[in-house]
Design an enzyme around this catalytic site. Structure first.
Site, PDB file in Angstrom:
ATOM      1  N   LYS A 192       0.844  -1.211   0.000  1.00  0.00           N
ATOM      2  CA  LYS A 192       0.000   0.000   0.000  1.00  0.00           C
ATOM      3  C   LYS A 192       0.879   1.261   0.000  1.00  0.00           C
ATOM      4  O   LYS A 192       0.535   2.273  -0.609  1.00  0.00           O
ATOM      5  CB  LYS A 192      -0.926  -0.038   1.229  1.00  0.00           C
ATOM      6  N   LYS A 207      -1.431  10.861   6.740  1.00  0.00           N
ATOM      7  CA  LYS A 207      -1.089   9.725   7.598  1.00  0.00           C
ATOM      8  C   LYS A 207      -0.331   8.674   6.777  1.00  0.00           C
ATOM      9  O   LYS A 207       0.717   8.177   7.178  1.00  0.00           O
ATOM     10  CB  LYS A 207      -2.396   9.146   8.174  1.00  0.00           C
TER      11      LYS A 207
HETATM   12  P1  NAP Z   1     -13.330   7.308   7.901  1.00  0.00           P
HETATM   13  O1  NAP Z   1     -14.441   7.763   7.034  1.00  0.00           O
HETATM   14  O2  NAP Z   1     -12.644   8.291   8.794  1.00  0.00           O
HETATM   15  O3  NAP Z   1     -13.868   6.066   8.736  1.00  0.00           O
HETATM   16  C1  NAP Z   1     -13.188   5.480   9.811  1.00  0.00           C
HETATM   17  C2  NAP Z   1     -14.253   4.882  10.691  1.00  0.00           C
HETATM   18  O4  NAP Z   1     -13.630   4.132  11.733  1.00  0.00           O
HETATM   19  C3  NAP Z   1     -15.143   5.921  11.348  1.00  0.00           C
HETATM   20  O5  NAP Z   1     -16.500   5.551  11.185  1.00  0.00           O
HETATM   21  C4  NAP Z   1     -14.707   5.896  12.805  1.00  0.00           C
HETATM   22  O6  NAP Z   1     -15.743   6.165  13.706  1.00  0.00           O
HETATM   23  C5  NAP Z   1     -14.288   4.447  12.952  1.00  0.00           C
HETATM   24  N1  NAP Z   1     -13.348   4.298  14.047  1.00  0.00           N
HETATM   25  C6  NAP Z   1     -12.171   4.946  14.237  1.00  0.00           C
HETATM   26  N2  NAP Z   1     -11.607   4.545  15.386  1.00  0.00           N
HETATM   27  C7  NAP Z   1     -12.427   3.636  15.913  1.00  0.00           C
HETATM   28  C8  NAP Z   1     -12.406   2.884  17.094  1.00  0.00           C
HETATM   29  N3  NAP Z   1     -11.392   3.002  17.957  1.00  0.00           N
HETATM   30  N4  NAP Z   1     -13.434   2.034  17.343  1.00  0.00           N
HETATM   31  C9  NAP Z   1     -14.451   1.911  16.458  1.00  0.00           C
HETATM   32  N5  NAP Z   1     -14.557   2.615  15.330  1.00  0.00           N
HETATM   33  C10 NAP Z   1     -13.551   3.471  15.065  1.00  0.00           C
HETATM   34  O7  NAP Z   1     -12.155   6.667   7.040  1.00  0.00           O
HETATM   35  P2  NAP Z   1     -12.248   5.906   5.632  1.00  0.00           P
HETATM   36  O8  NAP Z   1     -12.098   6.901   4.546  1.00  0.00           O
HETATM   37  O9  NAP Z   1     -13.372   4.957   5.650  1.00  0.00           O
HETATM   38  O10 NAP Z   1     -10.865   5.118   5.688  1.00  0.00           O
HETATM   39  C11 NAP Z   1     -10.682   4.020   6.557  1.00  0.00           C
HETATM   40  C12 NAP Z   1      -9.287   3.437   6.317  1.00  0.00           C
HETATM   41  O11 NAP Z   1      -9.175   3.039   4.936  1.00  0.00           O
HETATM   42  C13 NAP Z   1      -8.165   4.445   6.562  1.00  0.00           C
HETATM   43  O12 NAP Z   1      -7.056   3.799   7.108  1.00  0.00           O
HETATM   44  C14 NAP Z   1      -7.858   4.973   5.164  1.00  0.00           C
HETATM   45  O13 NAP Z   1      -6.524   5.431   5.067  1.00  0.00           O
HETATM   46  C15 NAP Z   1      -8.104   3.737   4.328  1.00  0.00           C
HETATM   47  N6  NAP Z   1      -8.507   4.000   2.931  1.00  0.00           N
HETATM   48  C16 NAP Z   1      -9.463   4.925   2.623  1.00  0.00           C
HETATM   49  C17 NAP Z   1      -9.809   5.151   1.299  1.00  0.00           C
HETATM   50  C18 NAP Z   1     -10.847   6.180   0.916  1.00  0.00           C
HETATM   51  O14 NAP Z   1     -10.985   6.471  -0.288  1.00  0.00           O
HETATM   52  N7  NAP Z   1     -11.601   6.739   1.850  1.00  0.00           N
HETATM   53  C19 NAP Z   1      -9.198   4.426   0.277  1.00  0.00           C
HETATM   54  C20 NAP Z   1      -8.261   3.465   0.609  1.00  0.00           C
HETATM   55  C21 NAP Z   1      -7.904   3.265   1.936  1.00  0.00           C
HETATM   56  P3  NAP Z   1     -16.224   7.658  14.103  1.00  0.00           P
HETATM   57  O15 NAP Z   1     -17.536   7.799  13.441  1.00  0.00           O
HETATM   58  O16 NAP Z   1     -16.317   7.643  15.571  1.00  0.00           O
HETATM   59  O17 NAP Z   1     -15.181   8.608  13.603  1.00  0.00           O
END
Ligand code: NAP
Length: 289
Positions: free
Chosen positions: A171, A239
């Site tokens: 990644k 990050k």
């Molecule tokens: P996001 O929208 O910020 O979602 C993260 C989720 O995890 C939120 O709903 C958050 O809850 C929850 N969370 C965080 N800490 C937690 C905990 N301790 N216990 C339970 N739930 C928890 O992020 P995302 O865009 O979906 O991305 C998620 C991961 O995939 C990241 O590592 C990102 O780098 C990777 N990623 C993202 C993409 C993209 O296009 N978005 C693409 C590839 C990879 P809250 O509602 O409380 O904040």
């Protein structure tokens, strides 16, 4: 059908868990409860009280939270999965984290006979919504084979890259390749507009040649409209780049452009764009217009 667990119902996890729930009984958990309730309004499944609670009900648990600390909390925190998961269980972690974290979780889980696979994804929100993600996996082959069918519910391709941490290292390569490319696209669009060209026509022509890319195909139009609400947030990119820069230093690999673009993303955070998507590099170029 075996019950599956999913932790983290954000931009990515929400529909990934949704795809699983169409085939398997599914328990979900998210830090903020409103997202869990929105999920059960959208899909069929149950909400767990805590990760620990999920660990009681499910042998296979999928995670897609934010960063290293979030993963530590859901696995090894006070109410972490590891308290209740049984030997033979499998954790598939789709969060993008450091390789150090993967190895730490792998070691911790092994002590309980639980497999931990680092399995970051690529393909963005659209890939998650359409079940067309790419998944790069590090860890045990037998565990990977056991969960492949479930991964295929939201992925068009997955591959075991090697031992624990290999998924995250792959990644990092992905993010290194993307960073400079998005800046190139932003500079191209900005140049096209300043030169008085019709950017739509420009993209139509150059996307048929060597300049073509996923970013060009999927992002040029929204970028031109100043629409930066398409999934992968600048905070997450910073990050990821920090992780890649640290790993590159350890390995003696020069990633000069990546470091430069990381600084540009910091400028975007300073403009208030923490949750804008990564194509907002164009907005930075236009900030003095
Ligand atoms: P996001 O929208 O910020 O979602 C993260 C989720 O995890 C939120 O709903 C958050 O809850 C929850 N969370 C965080 N800490 C937690 C905990 N301790 N216990 C339970 N739930 C928890 O992020 P995302 O865009 O979906 O991305 C998620 C991961 O995939 C990241 O590592 C990102 O780098 C990777 N990623 C993202 C993409 C993209 O296009 N978005 C693409 C590839 C990879 P809250 O509602 O409380 O904040």
């Amino acid at each position: 059908m075996k019950t599956k667990g999913f932790i983290g119902l954000g931009i990515m996890g929400f529909s990934m868990a949704g795809h699983i729930s169409k085939v398997h009984p599914t328990f979900v958990y998210n830090r903020s409860h409103s997202k869990s309730h929105h999920w059960t309004d959208t899909y069929t499944g149950n909400v767990a009280e805590s990760p620990e609670d999920l660990g009681i009900s499910c042998e296979e648990i999928f995670i897609c939270v934010g960063d290293d600390d979030d993963v530590r909390e859901v696995i090894a925190g006070n109410k972490g999965l590891i308290n209740t998961m049984q030997p033979g269980g499998i954790i598939v972690d789709h969060t993008t984290t450091s390789a150090v974290l993967s190895f730490e979780m792998h070691q911790l889980c092994l002590k309980k006979g639980v497999h931990y696979l680092d399995a970051p994804v690529s393909g963005g929100q659209a890939g998650a919504d359409n079940g067309a993600l790419t998944v790069m996996v590090g860890g045990d082959k037998i565990a990977y084979e056991q969960v492949t069918e479930t991964i295929n519910l939201y992925a068009k391709f997955s591959k075991l890259m090697g031992p624990s941490g290999s998924g995250q290292l792959t990644k990092m390569v992905n993010q290194i390749c993307i960073a400079g490319l998005v800046q190139g696209l932003a500079e191209g669009i900005n140049f096209s507009e300043k030169a008085g060209l019709d950017t739509k026509d420009v993209i139509e022509v150059i996307s048929k040649g060597a300049a073509q890319s996923w970013q060009m195909e999927n992002r040029w139009e929204t970028m031109s409209l100043g629409d930066y609400a398409h999934g992968f947030a600048v905070d997450h990119m910073r990050k990821d780049l920090k992780i890649a820069i640290e790993e590159a230093e350890k390995k003696g690999a020069d990633i000069e452009i990546t470091k430069l673009i990381d600084g540009f993303y910091k400028d975007i955070q300073d403009l208030g764009g923490n949750r804008w998507d990564t194509s907002s590099l164009l907005k930075r170029l236009q900030r003095h217009d």
